[in-house]
Design a protein around this motif. Structure first.
Motif, PDB file in Angstrom:
ATOM      1  N   SER A  38       0.999  -1.166  -0.152  1.00 55.00           N
ATOM      2  CA  SER A  38      -0.083  -0.094   0.182  1.00 55.00           C
ATOM      3  C   SER A  38       0.709   1.390   0.127  1.00 55.00           C
ATOM      4  O   SER A  38       1.936   1.133   0.471  1.00 55.00           O
ATOM      5  N   ASP A  39       0.110   2.439  -0.429  1.00 54.85           N
ATOM      6  CA  ASP A  39       0.886   3.618  -0.379  1.00 54.85           C
ATOM      7  C   ASP A  39       1.534   4.038   0.855  1.00 54.85           C
ATOM      8  O   ASP A  39       2.621   4.649   1.048  1.00 54.85           O
ATOM      9  N   ASP A  40       0.718   3.767   1.886  1.00 58.12           N
ATOM     10  CA  ASP A  40       1.056   4.154   3.378  1.00 58.12           C
ATOM     11  C   ASP A  40       2.414   3.577   3.660  1.00 58.12           C
ATOM     12  O   ASP A  40       3.281   3.911   4.348  1.00 58.12           O
ATOM     13  N   VAL A  41       2.448   2.254   3.420  1.00 61.00           N
ATOM     14  CA  VAL A  41       3.754   1.444   3.697  1.00 61.00           C
ATOM     15  C   VAL A  41       4.837   2.043   2.774  1.00 61.00           C
ATOM     16  O   VAL A  41       5.879   1.904   3.221  1.00 61.00           O
ATOM     17  N   LEU A  42       4.579   2.227   1.309  1.00 62.63           N
ATOM     18  CA  LEU A  42       5.644   2.777   0.670  1.00 62.63           C
ATOM     19  C   LEU A  42       6.401   4.018   1.296  1.00 62.63           C
ATOM     20  O   LEU A  42       7.612   4.084   1.529  1.00 62.63           O
ATOM     21  N   MET A  43       5.324   4.751   1.897  1.00 62.58           N
ATOM     22  CA  MET A  43       5.893   6.128   2.426  1.00 62.58           C
ATOM     23  C   MET A  43       6.695   5.883   3.682  1.00 62.58           C
ATOM     24  O   MET A  43       7.530   6.427   3.989  1.00 62.58           O
ATOM     25  N   THR A  44       6.087   5.032   4.610  1.00 61.25           N
ATOM     26  CA  THR A  44       6.707   4.673   5.986  1.00 61.25           C
ATOM     27  C   THR A  44       8.081   4.105   5.601  1.00 61.25           C
ATOM     28  O   THR A  44       8.980   4.676   6.305  1.00 61.25           O
ATOM     29  N   ARG A  45       8.108   3.143   4.903  1.00 57.96           N
ATOM     30  CA  ARG A  45       9.446   2.458   4.620  1.00 57.96           C
ATOM     31  C   ARG A  45      10.529   3.440   4.043  1.00 57.96           C
ATOM     32  O   ARG A  45      11.630   3.515   4.308  1.00 57.96           O
ATOM     33  N   SER A  46      10.072   4.251   3.063  1.00 58.62           N
ATOM     34  CA  SER A  46      10.852   5.095   2.375  1.00 58.62           C
ATOM     35  C   SER A  46      11.447   6.216   3.416  1.00 58.62           C
ATOM     36  O   SER A  46      12.619   6.562   3.201  1.00 58.62           O
ATOM     37  N   LEU A  47      10.721   6.693   4.466  1.00 56.42           N
ATOM     38  CA  LEU A  47      11.088   7.757   5.055  1.00 56.42           C
ATOM     39  C   LEU A  47      12.007   7.363   6.104  1.00 56.42           C
ATOM     40  O   LEU A  47      12.821   8.165   6.622  1.00 56.42           O
ATOM     41  N   LYS A  48      12.157   5.949   6.297  1.00 59.78           N
ATOM     42  CA  LYS A  48      13.146   5.462   7.260  1.00 59.78           C
ATOM     43  C   LYS A  48      14.419   5.800   6.739  1.00 59.78           C
ATOM     44  O   LYS A  48      15.411   5.600   7.546  1.00 59.78           O
ATOM     45  N   ARG A  49      14.585   5.855   5.641  1.00 59.88           N
ATOM     46  CA  ARG A  49      16.086   5.999   4.811  1.00 59.88           C
ATOM     47  C   ARG A  49      16.392   7.455   4.980  1.00 59.88           C
ATOM     48  O   ARG A  49      15.879   8.171   5.242  1.00 59.88           O
ATOM     49  N   SER A  50      17.533   7.685   4.662  1.00 61.13           N
ATOM     50  CA  SER A  50      18.172   9.028   4.661  1.00 61.13           C
ATOM     51  C   SER A  50      18.861   9.405   3.305  1.00 61.13           C
ATOM     52  O   SER A  50      19.913  10.258   3.323  1.00 61.13           O
ATOM     53  N   ARG A  51      18.406   8.896   2.367  1.00 64.00           N
ATOM     54  CA  ARG A  51      19.085   9.183   0.742  1.00 64.00           C
ATOM     55  C   ARG A  51      18.580  10.731   0.529  1.00 64.00           C
ATOM     56  O   ARG A  51      17.461  11.337   0.846  1.00 64.00           O
ATOM     57  N   ALA A  52      19.288  11.453  -0.067  1.00 62.34           N
ATOM     58  CA  ALA A  52      19.075  12.705  -0.739  1.00 62.34           C
ATOM     59  C   ALA A  52      17.558  12.822  -1.270  1.00 62.34           C
ATOM     60  O   ALA A  52      16.797  13.734  -1.020  1.00 62.34           O
ATOM     61  N   ASP A  53      17.051  11.669  -1.965  1.00 61.68           N
ATOM     62  CA  ASP A  53      15.907  11.781  -2.585  1.00 61.68           C
ATOM     63  C   ASP A  53      14.615  10.838  -1.845  1.00 61.68           C
ATOM     64  O   ASP A  53      13.943  10.650  -2.489  1.00 61.68           O
ATOM     65  N   ASP A  54      14.686  10.861  -0.425  1.00 62.37           N
ATOM     66  CA  ASP A  54      14.009  10.400   0.314  1.00 62.37           C
ATOM     67  C   ASP A  54      13.205  11.479   1.293  1.00 62.37           C
ATOM     68  O   ASP A  54      12.941  10.919   2.490  1.00 62.37           O
ATOM     69  N   THR A  55      13.089  12.535   0.800  1.00 60.40           N
ATOM     70  CA  THR A  55      12.303  13.473   1.477  1.00 60.40           C
ATOM     71  C   THR A  55      10.808  13.298   1.268  1.00 60.40           C
ATOM     72  O   THR A  55      10.553  12.764   0.235  1.00 60.40           O
ATOM     73  N   PRO A  56       9.698  13.640   2.268  1.00 58.20           N
ATOM     74  CA  PRO A  56       8.393  13.328   2.024  1.00 58.20           C
ATOM     75  C   PRO A  56       7.800  13.716   0.609  1.00 58.20           C
ATOM     76  O   PRO A  56       7.464  13.070  -0.154  1.00 58.20           O
ATOM     77  N   GLN A  57       8.593  14.946   0.363  1.00 55.57           N
ATOM     78  CA  GLN A  57       7.861  15.678  -0.857  1.00 55.57           C
ATOM     79  C   GLN A  57       8.405  14.774  -2.203  1.00 55.57           C
ATOM     80  O   GLN A  57       7.501  14.582  -3.222  1.00 55.57           O
ATOM     81  N   ILE A  58       9.597  14.403  -2.111  1.00 53.91           N
ATOM     82  CA  ILE A  58      10.067  13.548  -3.559  1.00 53.91           C
ATOM     83  C   ILE A  58       9.648  12.188  -3.312  1.00 53.91           C
ATOM     84  O   ILE A  58       9.104  11.537  -4.406  1.00 53.91           O
ATOM     85  N   ILE A  59       9.347  11.597  -2.126  1.00 56.62           N
ATOM     86  CA  ILE A  59       8.875  10.163  -2.180  1.00 56.62           C
ATOM     87  C   ILE A  59       7.296  10.322  -2.733  1.00 56.62           C
ATOM     88  O   ILE A  59       7.019   9.580  -3.189  1.00 56.62           O
ATOM     89  N   ARG A  60       6.235  11.368  -2.152  1.00 58.58           N
ATOM     90  CA  ARG A  60       5.174  11.668  -2.606  1.00 58.58           C
ATOM     91  C   ARG A  60       5.175  11.655  -4.125  1.00 58.58           C
ATOM     92  O   ARG A  60       4.364  11.058  -4.836  1.00 58.58           O
ATOM     93  N   ARG A  61       6.079  12.134  -4.713  1.00 54.02           N
ATOM     94  CA  ARG A  61       6.223  12.337  -6.349  1.00 54.02           C
ATOM     95  C   ARG A  61       6.409  11.062  -6.691  1.00 54.02           C
ATOM     96  O   ARG A  61       5.974  10.608  -7.724  1.00 54.02           O
ATOM     97  N   ARG A  62       7.510  10.156  -6.351  1.00 54.95           N
ATOM     98  CA  ARG A  62       7.849   9.015  -6.958  1.00 54.95           C
ATOM     99  C   ARG A  62       6.765   7.911  -6.612  1.00 54.95           C
ATOM    100  O   ARG A  62       6.259   7.121  -7.635  1.00 54.95           O
TER     101      ARG A  62
END
Ligand code: AP5
Length: 184
Positions: free
Chosen positions: A116-140
């Motif tokens: 689900s999208d919620d899980v995608l967001m939660t997992r991606s936010l746990k990382r700290s890569r340059a392209d893992d900000t909430p705004q960029i993840i939402r766009r991805r």
């Protein structure tokens, strides 16, 4: 065995690719990692990809199609491979089939990690890569729904789609995939 692994950002593509490539003893072609390394080392591919990756957009098809064409001609992938994060658009999926036809090869499974999208967001936010900000993840995630989800309809009627619940613990997800792969 020729495999592709598909899913949204944080679906677990990299995690599963590592396990499957180890188990099946095939090389893994990790498109995100290739692009990030190319950007960090300032290669031509990196310079072309950077403006897209840093905004969560897809790198243009023609750049990656050419890259994959060259990569699949290298000797280490002659007996099998797993593409992590490729194809991501209908055009890439079609071009991959054309390329494989030229090479006398066939994709066996496009493994879709369904999360689900919620899980995608939660997992991606746990990382700290340059392209893992909430705004960029939402766009991805948006780009994933617009450009990648439609290719499930390309693989399904061809009998290549393996739809896997990616919301279980990693070991169970790999077991579910391997159960199908070894049964074939
Ligand atoms: P890419 O690096 O592929 O980014 P992504 O698709 O956003 O995927 P991620 O690497 O963020 O996540 P993942 O699915 O590998 O999950 P992971 O295993 O790390 O691509 C980056 C960019 O490159 C794109 O945005 C685009 O610009 C460009 N690009 C790449 N390919 C392209 C293409 N074909 N065409 C055009 N442009 C392209 O897991 C995430 C986290 O969750 C980890 O912390 C992990 O420990 C955890 N986790 C994993 N599985 C589980 C589980 N089952 N349960 C609980 N936690 C889990």
């Amino acid at each position: 065995m020729k495999l592709a692994i598909l899913g949204g950002p944080g679906a677990g593509k990299g995690t599963q690719a590592k396990i499957l490539c180890g188990y099946l003893e095939i090389p893994c072609v990790d498109m995100g990692q290739i692009l990030r390394r190319a950007i960090a080392s300032g290669t031509e591919l990196g310079r072309q990809a950077e403006p897209y990756v840093e905004k969560g957009e897809l790198v243009p098809d023609e750049i990656l199609i050419q890259f994959v064409r060259d990569r699949l001609l290298e000797p280490d992938v002659s007996n099998g491979w797993l593409l992590d994060g490729y194809p991501r658009t209908a055009f890439q999926a079609e071009e991959l089939d054309f390329l494989l036809e030229d090479l006398g090869q066939k994709l066996r499974w496009a493994i879709y990690l369904n999360v689900s999208d919620d899980v995608l967001m939660t997992r991606s936010l746990k990382r700290s890569r340059a392209d893992d900000t909430p705004q960029i993840i939402r766009r991805r995630i948006e780009v994933f729904h617009q450009r990648t989800v439609p290719i499930l309809e390309y693989y399904e009627p061809r009998g290549h789609l393996l739809d896997i619940n990616g919301d279980h613990p990693p070991e169970q997800v790999s077991q579910d995939i391997l159960d199908v792969l070894v049964r074939q």
